[in-house]
Design a protein around this motif. Structure first.
Motif, PDB file in Angstrom:
ATOM      1  N   TYR A  55       0.855  -1.191   0.000  1.00 51.54           N
ATOM      2  CA  TYR A  55       0.000   0.000   0.000  1.00 51.54           C
ATOM      3  C   TYR A  55       0.886   1.235   0.000  1.00 51.54           C
ATOM      4  CZ  TYR A  55      -4.299  -2.583   1.041  1.00 51.54           C
ATOM      5  OH  TYR A  55      -5.380  -3.408   0.971  1.00 51.54           O
ATOM      6  N   GLY A  56       0.454   2.261  -0.732  1.00 48.05           N
ATOM      7  CA  GLY A  56       1.234   3.498  -0.803  1.00 48.05           C
ATOM      8  C   GLY A  56       2.247   3.463  -1.932  1.00 48.05           C
ATOM      9  N   GLY A  57       2.339   2.321  -2.608  1.00 49.15           N
ATOM     10  CA  GLY A  57       3.226   2.186  -3.761  1.00 49.15           C
ATOM     11  C   GLY A  57       4.627   1.765  -3.389  1.00 49.15           C
ATOM     12  N   GLY A  58       5.394   1.525  -4.411  1.00 46.20           N
ATOM     13  CA  GLY A  58       6.777   1.097  -4.192  1.00 46.20           C
ATOM     14  C   GLY A  58       7.057  -0.222  -4.883  1.00 46.20           C
ATOM     15  N   ASP A  59       8.342  -0.488  -5.043  1.00 47.93           N
ATOM     16  CA  ASP A  59       8.758  -1.712  -5.727  1.00 47.93           C
ATOM     17  C   ASP A  59       8.612  -2.913  -4.817  1.00 47.93           C
ATOM     18  OD1 ASP A  59       9.400  -0.540  -8.091  1.00 47.93           O
ATOM     19  OD2 ASP A  59      11.508  -0.173  -7.537  1.00 47.93           O
ATOM     20  N   GLY A  60       8.501  -4.060  -5.441  1.00 48.00           N
ATOM     21  CA  GLY A  60       8.607  -5.310  -4.696  1.00 48.00           C
ATOM     22  C   GLY A  60       7.313  -5.751  -4.066  1.00 48.00           C
ATOM     23  N   MET A  61       7.394  -6.916  -3.479  1.00 41.32           N
ATOM     24  CA  MET A  61       6.235  -7.573  -2.883  1.00 41.32           C
ATOM     25  C   MET A  61       6.497  -7.782  -1.396  1.00 41.32           C
ATOM     26  SD  MET A  61       4.242  -8.274  -5.538  1.00 41.32           S
ATOM     27  CE  MET A  61       3.351  -9.831  -5.582  1.00 41.32           C
ATOM     28  N   LEU A  62       5.406  -7.733  -0.620  1.00 43.98           N
ATOM     29  CA  LEU A  62       5.525  -7.975   0.822  1.00 43.98           C
ATOM     30  C   LEU A  62       4.790  -9.256   1.180  1.00 43.98           C
ATOM     31  CD1 LEU A  62       4.613  -4.411   2.146  1.00 43.98           C
ATOM     32  CD2 LEU A  62       6.860  -5.294   1.471  1.00 43.98           C
ATOM     33  N   LEU A  63       5.271  -9.973   2.173  1.00 42.90           N
ATOM     34  CA  LEU A  63       4.537 -11.131   2.673  1.00 42.90           C
ATOM     35  C   LEU A  63       3.229 -10.642   3.284  1.00 42.90           C
ATOM     36  CD1 LEU A  63       7.405 -13.233   4.326  1.00 42.90           C
ATOM     37  CD2 LEU A  63       6.277 -13.644   2.124  1.00 42.90           C
ATOM     38  N   ARG A  64       2.123 -11.279   2.889  1.00 41.37           N
ATOM     39  CA  ARG A  64       0.801 -10.920   3.409  1.00 41.37           C
ATOM     40  C   ARG A  64       0.632 -11.425   4.840  1.00 41.37           C
ATOM     41  NH1 ARG A  64      -3.758 -10.861  -0.922  1.00 41.37           N
ATOM     42  NH2 ARG A  64      -4.993 -11.428   0.906  1.00 41.37           N
ATOM     43  N   PRO A  65      -0.242 -10.768   5.618  1.00 41.53           N
ATOM     44  CA  PRO A  65      -0.377 -11.192   7.013  1.00 41.53           C
ATOM     45  C   PRO A  65      -1.088 -12.538   7.204  1.00 41.53           C
ATOM     46  CG  PRO A  65      -1.862  -9.353   6.547  1.00 41.53           C
ATOM     47  CD  PRO A  65      -0.986  -9.528   5.335  1.00 41.53           C
ATOM     48  N   GLU A  66      -2.100 -12.847   6.346  1.00 39.64           N
ATOM     49  CA  GLU A  66      -2.918 -14.048   6.640  1.00 39.64           C
ATOM     50  C   GLU A  66      -2.101 -15.339   6.687  1.00 39.64           C
ATOM     51  OE1 GLU A  66      -3.257 -11.907   4.086  1.00 39.64           O
ATOM     52  OE2 GLU A  66      -5.291 -11.984   3.263  1.00 39.64           O
ATOM     53  N   PRO A  67      -1.232 -15.602   5.686  1.00 40.83           N
ATOM     54  CA  PRO A  67      -0.447 -16.846   5.757  1.00 40.83           C
ATOM     55  C   PRO A  67       0.482 -16.875   6.972  1.00 40.83           C
ATOM     56  CG  PRO A  67      -0.325 -15.879   3.554  1.00 40.83           C
ATOM     57  CD  PRO A  67      -0.966 -14.859   4.436  1.00 40.83           C
ATOM     58  N   LEU A  68       1.066 -15.726   7.298  1.00 40.23           N
ATOM     59  CA  LEU A  68       1.979 -15.664   8.448  1.00 40.23           C
ATOM     60  C   LEU A  68       1.221 -15.933   9.750  1.00 40.23           C
ATOM     61  CD1 LEU A  68       4.124 -12.571   7.386  1.00 40.23           C
ATOM     62  CD2 LEU A  68       4.973 -14.908   7.682  1.00 40.23           C
ATOM     63  N   PHE A  69       0.039 -15.303   9.907  1.00 40.18           N
ATOM     64  CA  PHE A  69      -0.749 -15.526  11.126  1.00 40.18           C
ATOM     65  C   PHE A  69      -1.173 -16.990  11.232  1.00 40.18           C
ATOM     66  CE2 PHE A  69      -2.119 -11.609  13.495  1.00 40.18           C
ATOM     67  CZ  PHE A  69      -1.264 -10.725  12.872  1.00 40.18           C
ATOM     68  N   ALA A  70      -1.593 -17.575  10.113  1.00 46.93           N
ATOM     69  CA  ALA A  70      -2.051 -18.977  10.125  1.00 46.93           C
ATOM     70  C   ALA A  70      -0.895 -19.923  10.454  1.00 46.93           C
ATOM     71  CB  ALA A  70      -2.670 -19.333   8.777  1.00 46.93           C
ATOM     72  N   ALA A  71       0.276 -19.638   9.910  1.00 54.26           N
ATOM     73  CA  ALA A  71       1.438 -20.503  10.160  1.00 54.26           C
ATOM     74  C   ALA A  71       1.879 -20.410  11.626  1.00 54.26           C
ATOM     75  CB  ALA A  71       2.589 -20.126   9.227  1.00 54.26           C
ATOM     76  N   VAL A  72       1.853 -19.199  12.190  1.00 55.24           N
ATOM     77  CA  VAL A  72       2.219 -19.038  13.607  1.00 55.24           C
ATOM     78  C   VAL A  72       1.194 -19.756  14.497  1.00 55.24           C
ATOM     79  CG1 VAL A  72       2.471 -17.374  15.508  1.00 55.24           C
ATOM     80  CG2 VAL A  72       3.521 -16.895  13.284  1.00 55.24           C
ATOM     81  N   LYS A  73      -0.080 -19.672  14.121  1.00 54.83           N
ATOM     82  CA  LYS A  73      -1.130 -20.356  14.883  1.00 54.83           C
ATOM     83  C   LYS A  73      -0.873 -21.862  14.907  1.00 54.83           C
ATOM     84  CE  LYS A  73      -6.164 -20.811  15.137  1.00 54.83           C
ATOM     85  NZ  LYS A  73      -7.439 -20.579  14.431  1.00 54.83           N
ATOM     86  N   LYS A  74      -0.526 -22.406  13.754  1.00 50.97           N
ATOM     87  CA  LYS A  74      -0.215 -23.843  13.646  1.00 50.97           C
ATOM     88  C   LYS A  74       0.981 -24.205  14.544  1.00 50.97           C
ATOM     89  CE  LYS A  74       0.024 -28.043  11.973  1.00 50.97           C
ATOM     90  NZ  LYS A  74       0.799 -28.368  10.776  1.00 50.97           N
TER      91      LYS A  74
END
Ligand code: 6GU
Length: 217
Positions: A55-74
């Motif tokens: 958000y706000g622009g810029g190069d590159g991709m960021l890891l999304r929160p949902e997969p990270l939250f789900a993996a930490v929950k597991k």
């Protein structure tokens, strides 16, 4: 038994390291266990997407929160008392005294390996500690996570085998770096082992080793 879980998009990067040498031995003897959690399995939608544009622009991709939250929950389901560690060059610098502390506590660790250009900052709300291994930038947290796990596992009582290594450890008490060592032959291509080490004078040898050790921290 201490459990180390690693959340990563590249579990194959860690497999060889965690299943070799001292870390293999530590697992085999039931002193530690390792679990690799593939972040891709928690990806969003039919294409199991794990990243997106900032958000706000810029190069590159960021890891999304949902997969990270789900993996930490597991990972927390696997080991409810484990502490969550985020690997990031912005984290606190790793050092031997912290490795020693971590080897002595009786809970496990969950490492989150960042990748690509970064991660959604909301992941920080799940994290107990942010760690860096030095002032340079790597493409991901996998190599730092391996370095940290190695430095902790070797200090767990019973992992380090052999009289010689235990001796060096107690000499150094973890705060003094090892002195230079030599083995046979005493002379090799004009390179000679220092005379004091061949002298049989244990007091002189101890003094030489003390003088030739580096202090850490
Ligand atoms: Cl933990 N991650 C990345 N990507 N780069 C680093 C680091 C961690 N520590 C030093 N450089």
């Amino acid at each position: 038994m201490k459990k180390f879980q690693v959340i990563t998009l590249f579990p194959e990067m860690l497999e060889g390291v965690l299943n070799s040498s001292m870390m293999w031995k530590a697992q085999k003897e039931g002193l530690v266990s390792f679990e690799l959690i593939n972040l891709r399995e928690f990806g969003v939608g039919p294409r199991q997407q794990v990243d997106d544009t900032p958000y706000g622009g810029g190069d590159g991709m960021l890891l999304r929160p949902e997969p990270l939250f789900a993996a930490v929950k597991k990972a927390k389901q696997n080991d409810p008392t484990a502490k969550v560690v985020l690997m990031t060059p912005r984290g606190e610098r790793w050092k031997q005294s912290v490795a020693r502390e971590w080897s002595q506590v009786d809970h496990g660790y969950i490492f989150i390996c960042g990748r690509y250009e970064g991660y959604d900052e909301r992941i920080v709300t799940l994290v107990d500690k942010q760690v860096s291994i030095g002032d340079y930038v790597l493409t991901g947290g996998e190599i730092p996570a391996m370095a940290i796990i190695d430095s902790v596992v070797r200090l767990i009582p019973g992992v380090l085998g052999g009289e010689a290594s235990a001796e060096i450890e107690s000499f150094s008490d973890g705060e003094t770096l090892e002195f230079p060592q030599y083995t046979k032959p005493a002379e090799f291509e004009d390179l000679r082992v220092p005379d004091v080490l061949l002298s049989g004078n244990h007091a002189e040898i101890a003094k030489w080793r003390q003088e030739n050790s580096l202090k850490s921290d």
